[in-house]
Design a protein around this motif. Structure first.
Motif, mmCIF file in Angstrom:
data_model
loop_
_atom_site.group_PDB
_atom_site.id
_atom_site.type_symbol
_atom_site.label_atom_id
_atom_site.label_comp_id
_atom_site.label_asym_id
_atom_site.label_seq_id
_atom_site.Cartn_x
_atom_site.Cartn_y
_atom_site.Cartn_z
ATOM 1 N N ALA A 79 0.745 -1.037 -0.056
ATOM 2 C CA ALA A 79 -0.179 -0.021 -0.072
ATOM 3 C C ALA A 79 0.770 1.407 -0.183
ATOM 4 C CB ALA A 79 -1.041 0.033 1.098
ATOM 5 N N ALA A 80 1.923 1.282 0.787
ATOM 6 C CA ALA A 80 2.849 2.377 0.926
ATOM 7 C C ALA A 80 3.606 2.649 -0.530
ATOM 8 C CB ALA A 80 3.802 2.203 1.647
ATOM 9 N N ASP A 81 3.919 1.681 -1.134
ATOM 10 C CA ASP A 81 4.358 1.685 -2.726
ATOM 11 C C ASP A 81 3.454 2.164 -3.571
ATOM 12 O OD1 ASP A 81 6.912 0.556 -1.810
ATOM 13 O OD2 ASP A 81 6.383 -1.482 -2.366
ATOM 14 N N ALA A 82 2.273 1.965 -3.654
ATOM 15 C CA ALA A 82 1.239 2.274 -4.366
ATOM 16 C C ALA A 82 0.894 3.790 -4.114
ATOM 17 C CB ALA A 82 -0.109 1.455 -4.453
ATOM 18 N N ALA A 83 0.764 4.317 -2.800
ATOM 19 C CA ALA A 83 0.690 5.783 -2.387
ATOM 20 C C ALA A 83 1.720 6.663 -2.624
ATOM 21 C CB ALA A 83 0.217 5.624 -0.824
ATOM 22 N N THR A 106 -0.641 18.246 -2.090
ATOM 23 C CA THR A 106 -0.727 18.148 -0.840
ATOM 24 C C THR A 106 -1.333 16.815 -0.346
ATOM 25 O OG1 THR A 106 -0.255 20.478 -0.446
ATOM 26 C CG2 THR A 106 -1.162 19.231 1.456
ATOM 27 N N ASP A 107 -2.623 16.453 -0.956
ATOM 28 C CA ASP A 107 -3.458 15.289 -0.577
ATOM 29 C C ASP A 107 -2.851 13.914 -0.818
ATOM 30 O OD1 ASP A 107 -5.297 17.069 0.430
ATOM 31 O OD2 ASP A 107 -6.405 16.974 -1.521
ATOM 32 N N ALA A 108 -2.052 14.026 -1.901
ATOM 33 C CA ALA A 108 -1.227 12.809 -2.511
ATOM 34 C C ALA A 108 -0.059 12.615 -1.177
ATOM 35 C CB ALA A 108 -0.776 13.127 -3.584
ATOM 36 N N GLY A 109 0.417 13.735 -1.106
ATOM 37 C CA GLY A 109 1.549 13.388 -0.111
ATOM 38 C C GLY A 109 1.176 12.933 1.314
ATOM 39 N N ASP A 110 0.031 13.427 1.348
ATOM 40 C CA ASP A 110 -0.517 12.802 2.904
ATOM 41 C C ASP A 110 -0.646 11.443 3.060
ATOM 42 O OD1 ASP A 110 0.078 15.458 4.112
ATOM 43 O OD2 ASP A 110 -2.326 16.169 3.760
ATOM 44 N N ALA A 119 0.754 9.299 1.042
ATOM 45 C CA ALA A 119 1.943 8.375 1.168
ATOM 46 C C ALA A 119 2.535 8.447 2.335
ATOM 47 C CB ALA A 119 2.888 9.161 0.060
ATOM 48 N N ALA A 120 2.321 9.600 3.034
ATOM 49 C CA ALA A 120 2.919 9.517 4.502
ATOM 50 C C ALA A 120 2.240 8.583 5.294
ATOM 51 C CB ALA A 120 2.897 10.913 5.100
ATOM 52 N N GLU A 121 0.726 8.399 5.299
ATOM 53 C CA GLU A 121 0.051 7.522 6.111
ATOM 54 C C GLU A 121 0.493 6.226 5.895
ATOM 55 O OE1 GLU A 121 -2.768 6.489 9.040
ATOM 56 O OE2 GLU A 121 -1.947 8.837 8.247
ATOM 57 N N ALA A 122 0.522 5.827 4.491
ATOM 58 C CA ALA A 122 1.186 4.375 4.143
ATOM 59 C C ALA A 122 2.195 3.876 4.733
ATOM 60 C CB ALA A 122 1.053 4.512 2.649
ATOM 61 N N ARG A 123 3.442 5.188 4.698
ATOM 62 C CA ARG A 123 4.806 4.872 5.485
ATOM 63 C C ARG A 123 4.488 4.423 6.900
ATOM 64 N NH1 ARG A 123 6.044 8.959 1.667
ATOM 65 N NH2 ARG A 123 6.095 10.392 3.196
ATOM 66 N N ARG A 124 3.515 5.291 7.594
ATOM 67 C CA ARG A 124 3.420 4.852 9.006
ATOM 68 C C ARG A 124 2.752 3.466 9.216
ATOM 69 N NH1 ARG A 124 2.180 10.646 9.125
ATOM 70 N NH2 ARG A 124 -0.061 10.094 8.685
ATOM 71 N N ALA A 125 1.978 3.331 8.035
ATOM 72 C CA ALA A 125 1.292 1.877 8.405
ATOM 73 C C ALA A 125 2.307 0.857 8.270
ATOM 74 C CB ALA A 125 0.342 1.647 7.357
ATOM 75 N N VAL A 126 3.507 1.096 7.345
ATOM 76 C CA VAL A 126 4.442 0.128 7.228
ATOM 77 C C VAL A 126 5.547 0.166 8.774
ATOM 78 C CG1 VAL A 126 6.791 -0.309 5.922
ATOM 79 C CG2 VAL A 126 4.478 0.428 4.907
ATOM 80 N N GLU A 127 5.556 1.353 9.093
ATOM 81 C CA GLU A 127 6.211 1.413 10.264
ATOM 82 C C GLU A 127 5.559 0.541 11.306
ATOM 83 O OE1 GLU A 127 9.381 2.018 10.780
ATOM 84 O OE2 GLU A 127 9.634 2.755 8.748
ATOM 85 N N TRP A 128 4.334 0.576 11.664
ATOM 86 C CA TRP A 128 3.602 -0.040 12.707
ATOM 87 C C TRP A 128 3.586 -1.527 12.324
ATOM 88 C CZ3 TRP A 128 -1.270 3.818 11.919
ATOM 89 C CH2 TRP A 128 -0.821 5.003 12.431
ATOM 90 N N ALA A 129 3.522 -1.933 11.175
ATOM 91 C CA ALA A 129 3.359 -3.424 10.772
ATOM 92 C C ALA A 129 5.018 -3.901 10.995
ATOM 93 C CB ALA A 129 3.103 -3.670 9.181
#
Length: 498
Positions: free
Chosen positions: A232-236, A251-255, A257-267
């Motif tokens: 998901a992070a790669d796609a975002a 700006t929306d697209a960047g947000d 992607a950032a959310e997807a990166r946080r999801a990766v860290e949590w995983a």
């Protein structure tokens, strides 16, 4: 008529057929005998009177006290030792009563002896099976520490280090496990040891491996979640060459992607936690050593002292007693001896059957009176402490440790112990204890007798005492030489007086 008035001599002379000379001799003999008897009686009477009737001077002489006879002994110069003598019994350094406790789940029956392969007097070795209780083994391992807890994977301590060493001594390596830490190497060694006895070890976690399986499933789930989050992070993540579509905000697209990166860290964090949970579950799993299945003894070969159980009997108390370690001597001190003996003092151990003597030292003296048996003791004629039989001993338990190993054949035998409670520092002047007296001034002294019978008093300081003698040191300028005679007592001479 005339015949009747004649005297006896005349009748003898005139009587027909008589011999006047013979008759006269008979008459004289009778008179001599009478005079002799009378003289003897008078002499006897005079002697008897002389024994009863005495002059005043004789009576005073007979009633005067007999002359005194001074008893003396020479002053000696030698090493004097104060000793305490008692009897002891040779025994192993450690004796353990085996009272197994069968561990089981809910509803487990009362423990029963199901196998008993040893008998009284048997020699046992490290790693040997002693008995089986409700299908579970009870064995011996080498170690000084008594078992006091179950040893499970992950446990740490000196008792774990002891188990590791015992397993290695039996040929079961513990891998790279740190000393004192129950890890994978120790688990493998314990598993192999139980297998050698023909038993499966009890699992530390009795869940049939469910905890490990659950942890493994948690890891797999965390890994899948991480893969999904990464995808998901790669796609975002926006492409550097892409231009935003009409109405789309960078700006929306960047947000997103950032959310997807946080999801990766949590995983990733979840996966790390899942892997730690699996490590913990795997560490906790594996074989354990129940406290009720092992007896630690300090040395081998050991000995089965007694067996009180039998196959089929319920375990309600000790099943057997075993002993091991270096042989020591155990005895009992009487109250009057206790103050003289302390740990570290030298001891001579005499095996009277063989005549062998072994030096040793006092290892311990209990401060608690053991009143379980009758007290008995004797005092020798010279005043030294007598021996006591340990079979009827009551007192303060004493343990003597020989300097070199005793013959194993002496186990259970009685021996004679001579404890050196005190000793002079080299050679010293010694006299019999009866030679030392205390004057009215409270000072101790001895009385020296010269060759001409004159006496002089020498003030002394008493020191070590033993075997009826005491060390003396002249004080206040007094002089006392070896060989000088000192007064030890006064004896009344029989039949003294003038």
């Amino acid at each position: 008529m005339d015949h009747q008035t004649r005297s006896e001599p005349e009748r003898l002379q005139s009587a027909p057929g008589t011999e006047p000379t013979a008759r006269a001799r008979m008459t004289r003999r009778r008179w001599v005998a009478a005079v002799s008897v009378g003289s003897t009686l008078l002499a006897a009477a005079g002697f008897a009177a002389s024994q009863v009737i005495k002059s005043p001077a004789q009576a005073a002489a007979d009633t005067k006290p007999p002359a005194a006879d001074v008893l003396t002994a020479p002053v000696e110069r030698r090493v004097l030792k104060e000793t305490v003598v008692l009897r002891g019994t040779v025994a192993a350094g450690q004796s353990v009563t085996v009272t197994p406790v069968a561990s089981g789940g809910e509803g487990a029956a009362e423990p029963v002896v199901t196998k008993l392969p040893v008998n009284t007097g048997d020699t046992i070795r490290a790693g040997q099976l002693l008995l089986e209780v409700s299908g579970r083994p009870v064995f011996v391992l080498k170690g000084e520490l008594p078992v006091y807890r179950d040893l499970k994977p992950g446990a740490k301590g000196d008792d774990v280090a002891q188990l590791q060493k015992a397993l290695r001594d039996l040929g079961h390596g513990t891998g790279n496990d740190p000393s004192g830490t129950f890890k994978a190497g120790t688990k493998a060694a314990l598993q192999a040891f139980y297998a050698g006895l023909g038993y499966d070890p009890r699992p530390a976690v009795d869940d049939e491996g469910q905890a490990v399986k659950a942890a493994e499933e948690g890891v797999r789930s965390a890994e899948r979640a991480l893969e999904q989050a990464q995808s998901a992070a790669d796609a975002a993540e926006p492409s550097p060459s892409a231009t935003p579509a009409d109405g789309e905000n960078n700006t929306d697209a960047g947000d997103g992607a950032a959310e997807a990166r946080r999801a990766v860290e949590w995983a990733r964090e979840d996966l790390q936690t899942a892997r730690q949970n699996l490590t913990d579950a795997q560490s906790a799993a594996g074989p354990m050593l129940p406290a009720g299945e092992v007896v630690f003894l300090p040395g081998f070969p050991a000995r089965v002292d007694s067996v009180s159980g039998a196959v089929g009997t319920r375990v309600t108390a000790g099943v057997m007693k075993v002993s091991a370690g270096r042989l020591v001597v155990r005895g009992y001190l009487q109250e009057r001896q206790k103050g003289l003996v302390r740990a570290g003092q030298r001891v001579e151990v005499l095996a009277e059957r063989s005549g062998t003597t072994v030096p040793g030292k006092v290892r311990s003296v209990s401060q608690t009176l053991d009143a379980g048996q009758e007290q008995d003791g004797t005092t020798s004629e010279d005043g030294s402490d007598g021996e006591r039989a340990p079979a009827a001993a009551q007192g303060y338990p004493l343990v003597v440790e020989p300097d070199k190993p005793l013959d194993r054949a002496l186990a259970g035998q009685e021996v004679r112990l001579t404890v050196e409670a005190g000793s002079t520092d080299g050679k010293a002047l010694v006299v019999p204890v009866t030679a030392v007296s205390v004057g009215s001034d409270g000072k101790s002294a001895v009385t020296v007798v010269a060759a001409d019978g004159t006496q002089r008093r020498v003030q002394v300081r008493a020191g070590t005492q033993g075997d009826g003698y005491v060390e003396v040191v002249p004080v206040a300028g007094g002089r006392l030489d070896p060989g000088a005679l000192v007064v030890t007592g006064i004896r009344q001479a029989p039949g003294g007086g003038a």
